[in-house]
Design an enzyme around this catalytic site. Structure first.
Site, short mmCIF file in Angstrom:
data_model
loop_
_atom_site.label_atom_id
_atom_site.label_comp_id
_atom_site.label_asym_id
_atom_site.label_seq_id
_atom_site.Cartn_x
_atom_site.Cartn_y
_atom_site.Cartn_z
N SER A 211 29.33 30.30 46.35
CA SER A 211 28.63 30.45 47.63
C SER A 211 27.83 29.18 47.90
O SER A 211 27.45 28.46 46.97
CB SER A 211 27.69 31.66 47.59
N TYR B 270 21.73 37.19 43.62
CA TYR B 270 22.98 36.68 44.16
C TYR B 270 23.08 35.17 43.95
O TYR B 270 24.11 34.65 43.51
CB TYR B 270 23.08 37.02 45.65
#
Length: 249
Positions: free
Chosen positions: A137, A150
């Site tokens: 990401s 995350y």
């Protein structure tokens, strides 16, 4: 990009980026194993262009990870490309993230990459090579608020990708990492709907994007295919940002 004769396994391919990648691989000739936890129409879409199968399993469990890889090989006879895409996004800072939320995020987002790759590498070594593409990401490069677990998990995926690229270079297994920005998907829609004012949340999410829009799953899928294609054979251990300028602005 020609994937005729290639066998591809995409984890977390039931929707969003994973589904888009599975379909795009099929459109370019690959046989595709679609992994998800539940039934999905992604396999029907894949079968419009090539041959696909659904392989259910939880990537965070060792026995499931082994089954996912072995079932792909049993059906198609090989495994040429693995896309580790399965993941979850849970909000929270360090001070308000529960321990079980932290553990679940790490188990799926990071441990899942380790487990499925472990069994894929064993198969690829037998075949004389292969390609692994891991989905991290943009937050692995540029942190954002309220995404502690995350961000940590995806930073781990990025670093693990580089370690794997170094470890398996002599085995002719290339490993690259994709870092998408905020992408419009069922997962994002669900997170936006959870806000008290979902429309305001959507506007705020878009406002923080340098290009003032969300990414499209198909745009990320093209980057995945490029990282896996023969034309990019010199690409190994690379980090590909496709985030609408998020990490440069």
């Amino acid at each position: 990009m020609d994937f005729n004769g290639k066998v591809v396994l995409v984890t977390g391919a039931g929707a969003g980026i994973g589904k888009a990648a599975a379909i795009l691989f099929a459109q370019n000739g690959a046989k595709v194993a679609v992994n998800d936890l539940s039934d999905t129409d992604a396999v029907a879409e894949v079968n419009k262009y090539s041959e696909g199968i659904l392989v259910k399993g939880d990537v965070s469990k060792s026995e499931d990870a082994r089954f996912i890889v072995e079932e792909t090989v049993r059906k198609f006879g090989a495994l040429d490309i693995l896309v580790n895409n399965a993941g979850i996004v849970l909000p929270g800072r360090i001070d308000n993230t529960e321990e079980d939320q932290w553990d679940r995020t790490m188990q799926i987002n990071l441990k899942g990459v380790y487990l499925v790759s472990k069994y894929a590498v064993l198969q690829m070594k037998k075949q004389g090579g292969g390609v692994i593409v891991n989905t991290a990401s943009s937050v692995a490069i540029k942190g954002v608020k309220d995404r502690a677990a995350y961000t940590a998990s995806k930073g781990g995926v990025l670093s693990l990708s580089r370690a794997m690229a170094a470890d398996y270079l002599q085995d002719k297994i290339r490993v690259n990492c994709i870092c998408p920005g905020t992408t419009l998907s069922p997962s994002l829609e669900k997170r936006l709907a959870a806000f008290k004012d979902s429309e305001k949340a959507r506007e705020e999410f878009i406002a923080r994007q340098p290009m003032k829009r969300f990414g499209k799953p198909e745009e990320i899928a093209y980057a995945i295919l490029f990282a896996a294609c023969n034309e990019a054979d010199f690409m190994n251990g690379s980090i590909i940002s496709i985030d609408g300028g998020m990490t440069c602005c």
